[in-house]
Motif scaffolding. Structure first.
Motif, PDB file in Angstrom:
ATOM      1  N   GLY B  29     -23.310  22.375 -29.707  1.00 34.47           N
ATOM      2  CA  GLY B  29     -24.349  21.701 -28.946  1.00 34.47           C
ATOM      3  C   GLY B  29     -23.684  20.589 -28.152  1.00 34.47           C
ATOM      4  N   GLY B  61     -25.542  26.288 -32.012  1.00 32.11           N
ATOM      5  CA  GLY B  61     -26.027  24.986 -31.556  1.00 32.11           C
ATOM      6  C   GLY B  61     -25.762  23.937 -32.616  1.00 32.11           C
ATOM      7  N   THR B 137     -35.758  24.186 -37.127  1.00 27.67           N
ATOM      8  CA  THR B 137     -34.316  24.290 -36.904  1.00 27.67           C
ATOM      9  C   THR B 137     -33.693  25.341 -37.825  1.00 27.67           C
ATOM     10  N   CYS B 140     -30.779  26.869 -36.104  1.00 31.58           N
ATOM     11  CA  CYS B 140     -29.837  25.996 -35.401  1.00 31.58           C
ATOM     12  C   CYS B 140     -28.561  25.860 -36.218  1.00 31.58           C
ATOM     13  N   PRO B 145     -26.785  31.040 -29.790  1.00 32.68           N
ATOM     14  CA  PRO B 145     -27.919  30.843 -28.883  1.00 32.68           C
ATOM     15  C   PRO B 145     -27.825  31.671 -27.610  1.00 32.68           C
ATOM     16  N   SER B 224     -31.831  19.726 -29.137  1.00 37.14           N
ATOM     17  CA  SER B 224     -31.096  20.518 -30.112  1.00 37.14           C
ATOM     18  C   SER B 224     -31.711  21.894 -30.297  1.00 37.14           C
ATOM     19  N   VAL B 225     -33.042  21.959 -30.272  1.00 37.40           N
ATOM     20  CA  VAL B 225     -33.694  23.255 -30.448  1.00 37.40           C
ATOM     21  C   VAL B 225     -33.493  24.120 -29.202  1.00 37.40           C
ATOM     22  N   GLY B 228     -29.853  25.096 -29.360  1.00 33.69           N
ATOM     23  CA  GLY B 228     -29.394  25.799 -30.555  1.00 33.69           C
ATOM     24  C   GLY B 228     -30.156  27.070 -30.861  1.00 33.69           C
ATOM     25  N   ASP B 229     -31.402  27.155 -30.401  1.00 35.20           N
ATOM     26  CA  ASP B 229     -32.197  28.344 -30.715  1.00 35.20           C
ATOM     27  C   ASP B 229     -33.222  28.604 -29.608  1.00 35.20           C
TER      28      ASP B 229
END
Ligand SMILES: Cc1cc2nc3c(=O)[nH]c(=O)nc-3n(C[C@H](O)[C@H](O)[C@H](O)COP(=O)(O)O)c2cc1C
Ligand code: FES
Lengths: 157, 550
Positions: B29, B61, B137, B140, B145, B224-225, B228-229
């Motif tokens: 990330g 992520g 998460t 994550c 990703p 982050s979300v 990461g996803d």
């Protein structure tokens, strides 16, 4: 029109055409232009107004509302201190002060040779590594005022 | 990839899972990259190639433990799965030779206390006491990703399949309503009810919008979300669109998050290629088109009516509500605006059911909340906890407590619209109601720890300065009131306070709260009122300091 400007006009036309069919595209076109040139020059805004058939006043209304858009060419090295809460608490003001002292400018200013400018940003989402500064968009984490001379020394062509 | 049909999801998942025997992940990330994860990733690739190792080396992520980046996790047959922290490229040879080849974990580089904290709803359906529990998460730091098939292998798109083939839109709305999910963007409005209102509103063209503006400076849950996803947000939006009857949607993301933007754009492209977006999703007659729109550095654009103006290509100034966007939003059409984290909750709710979701968290605040824990703690990072977890557990157990030799003074939640909670009240459970009762708020998830070095008056000045700069200037109470309060706070922060200052702050706060047009002005006084309530002595000191100077 000099060659370089002709290119620019073509670029604008391209960006405008790409977004033409989409609703509310003006901001995205401006992002695209700034992404390419680093700022939105007045001639380009004029050209855009013609191509997209949007009054120039409306373009400037948008450009001036959003902090992200720049109307002047950026310095060669744009140094931005993160002034999000996490970085503020961990000492961004002191780091900015040190940059300012060494460069002889204040936040918001550019050195007379156009090499450095000093600005602030609001949280780049790396708060876990606070305090962070950006040099031309690249994140430097856990910076202390002691690192400042070194960071400046790295800014050579 | 060719367009997927209903039954192919399972085949892909199984094929992927079978392939995944020996793997290494690197947290990449924004925070991992800032800490040098890129060099570590390249060293791993080179090292594996030189040794002829058959390894699946994946970029993921943010794992959440931002203080220990770069993070590398290794899972090979014959050795226990292990997480390594603060990894340097020079360590890569040792990890490959010892852990991967000889099956001997390099204990001194491992960070078991972080691995401990990573319980996800995919592996463990129920939370345990005093632990993190990951719904939003869940993937994550595990999933790649940039790889749709990887997301599918982690159970992705099962929820959408269930919705499209087993539930009517009405039933999807009912399921979300009975889950009790509340908006994670700050206000905590019932997500199911918002969907129902948009669904029932009259209008030919409806829209789903994901609010990824993440304005709270010092918070990065949504980033982050998104990084990461991204597919879980897109799947959540697709389900929402099906439920409310929208065929068009936008993700409004801050321009300051280039990596999140790039990953979402790539995810939209691959979902389209696979027939999970675009026309006739999974072979049904449901279609959805998604596009990204960039924010441009204006905090107020996180407010929903300003956000709509901004997507329409205009200045982002708010307008009075009603009408609410669910009735009249983008280009006048009924529009449902949900926060990133809200949407990432949707796929697990639809896969596991409303009852499962209600079993986590508290009666009135079900589920979990993600926080960006920052400031003066030993282990800053991203944490996800069941609602109702006491603040103390977050700050002391997960965050590791105060920095060496310091004591914690207060915890701030809700960013520039929130308030402080003094250390004495750290046993307060994290729920919408409990935080509001203390004059703070859940907010979007910023949680900033302050210690005895920090001046409460100065932090308050900082937050107010933020709101003043970000005020759009449209209404006078916010524009003028904010300015007046800032002048007073600046004076106080410099120790030049006047006796009448505190009363004036209270007076202006009252006016701003009552008369401002939008949430920015209405909530800007919150940090002032909250600190006046809990730390009056610091304000008094700022006044008496000036007296003794005089
Ligand atoms: C000044 C202001 C800023 C806001 N900023 C955000 C933001 O950055 N992200 C967000 O999701 N919601 C933000 N909101 C809340 C949104 O208006 C809206 O309530 C939310 O996106 C709804 O999504 P939810 O129901 O899923 O929480 C903000 C509100 C105000 C008044
Ligand atoms: S506060 Fe600086 S990166 Fe978030």
């Amino acid at each position: 029109m000099p060659a370089q400007e002709k290119d620019l006009a073509a670029d604008v036309a391209l960006a405008a055409r790409k977004w033409q069919k989409k609703r509310g595209a003006l901001i995205m076109v401006l992002h695209e232009i700034q992404g390419r040139l680093g700022y939105v020059p007045r001639e380009i805004a004029l050209e855009l107004s013609k191509q997209m058939n949007v009054p120039l006043a409306r373009i400037y209304e948008v450009l001036t509302f959003y902090n992200f858009f720049e109307l002047e060419p950026p310095a060669k090295y744009v140094i931005s201190g993160c002034m999000g809460t996490a970085c503020y608490l961990k000492g961004t003001p002191q780091i900015l002060q040190e940059f300012g002292r060494l460069l002889g400018i204040e936040v918001g200013q550019t050195t007379p040779d156009g090499k450095f400018s000093l600005t602030t940003v609001r949280c780049v989402g790396c708060c876990g590594q606070a305090p962070v500064i950006l040099v031309n968009g690249e994140v430097k984490s856990k910076v202390s005022p002691k690192d400042v001379p070194h960071i400046l020394a790295e800014c050579t062509d | 990839m060719t367009k997927l049909q209903k039954d192919e999801l399972e085949t892909i998942a199984e094929r992927r899972r079978a392939k995944r025997t020996d793997w290494i992940t690197v947290g990449m990330g924004s925070c991992g990259l800032a800490a040098g994860a890129d060099a570590v990733f390249r060293a791993l690739q080179d090292g594996a190639r030189e040794r002829g190792l058959e390894l699946d080396i994946r970029k993921t992520g943010c794992v959440g433990a931002c203080h220990a980046e770069p993070l590398v996790e290794v899972d090979v047959q014959g050795a226990p799965r292990t997480l390594y922290g603060h990894v340097k490229p020079e360590w890569v040879d040792l990890i490959l030779d010892s852990h991967v080849t000889l099956k001997r974990v390099v204990q001194r580089l491992a960070v078991p206390e972080i691995a401990e904290q990573r319980r996800t709803c995919n592996d463990h359906p129920q939370p345990e006491a005093n632990r993190q529990f990951k719904i939003v998460t869940r993937n994550c730091g595990l999933v790649d990703p940039e790889d749709l098939e990887d997301y599918i292998a982690f159970g992705g798109y099962q929820a959408l399949r269930r919705c499209l083939f087993e539930l009517s839109p009405e039933e999807v709305v009912e399921e979300v309503e009975s889950s009790g999910l509340r908006g994670r963007g700050g206000a905590g409005f019932s997500t199911g009810l918002k969907w129902r209102l948009t669904r029932e509103a009259a209008g030919r063209e409806k829209f789903i919008v994901c609010n990824g503006d993440e304005g709270d400076p010092g918070a990065y849950m949504d980033r982050s979300v998104l990084e990461g996803d991204p597919f879980s947000v897109i799947e959540g939006m697709t389900i929402a669109a099906y439920a409310i009857g929208a065929n068009e949607g936008y993700l409004y993301i801050r321009a300051e998050y280039p990596l999140a933007v790039a990953r979402i754009e790539a995810a939209i492209r691959s979902a389209k290629l696979a027939g999970l977006l675009g026309r006739n999703i999974l072979g049904t007659d449901f279609s959805l088109n998604l596009e990204v729109r960039l924010g441009a550095g204006a905090f107020v654009c996180g407010e929903e009516t300003a956000l709509i103006a901004s997507i329409e290509g205009k200045r982002g100034t708010p307008r009075p509500r009603p009408p609410y966007p669910s009735v009249s939003g983008l280009w006048g059409g009924p529009t449902c605006i949900n926060n990133v984290e809200t949407l990432a909750n949707i796929p697990p709710i639809l896969s596991n059911g409303a009852q499962w979701f209600r079993s986590i968290g508290t009666e009135r605040s079900p589920g979990t909340k993600v926080f960006a824990l920052t400031g003066k703690v030993r282990r800053p990072g991203l944490v996800e906890i069941p609602m109702g977890t006491p603040l103390r557990v977050v700050v002391e157990e997960i965050g590791g407590g105060a920095l060496p030799g310091r004591t914690i003074k207060a915890v701030q939640t809700g960013g520039p619209s929130g308030g402080v909670i003094p250390a004495a009240l750290l046993d307060t459970p994290v729920t919408y109601e409990d935080l509001a009762e203390l004059g703070s708020m859940m907010g979007s998830g910023g949680m900033i720890v302050m210690d005895d070095e920090d001046s409460i008056v100065d932090i308050t000045r900082f937050y107010l300065g933020f709101c003043v700069e970000e005020s759009c200037g449209k209404c006078a109470p916010c524009r003028i009131g904010g300015r007046q309060m800032l002048t007073i706070l600046e004076r106080l922060a410099e120790g030049r306070g006047r006796p009448e200052d505190l009363d004036q702050l209270r007076q202006i706060s009252k006016t701003m709260k009552a008369a401002s047009l939008c949430g920015l002005g209405k909530s800007a006084p919150n940090p002032v009122l909250s600190t006046l309530r809990f730390f009056p002595e610091e304000y008094q000191r700022a006044i008496s300091a000036s007296r003794s100077n005089a």
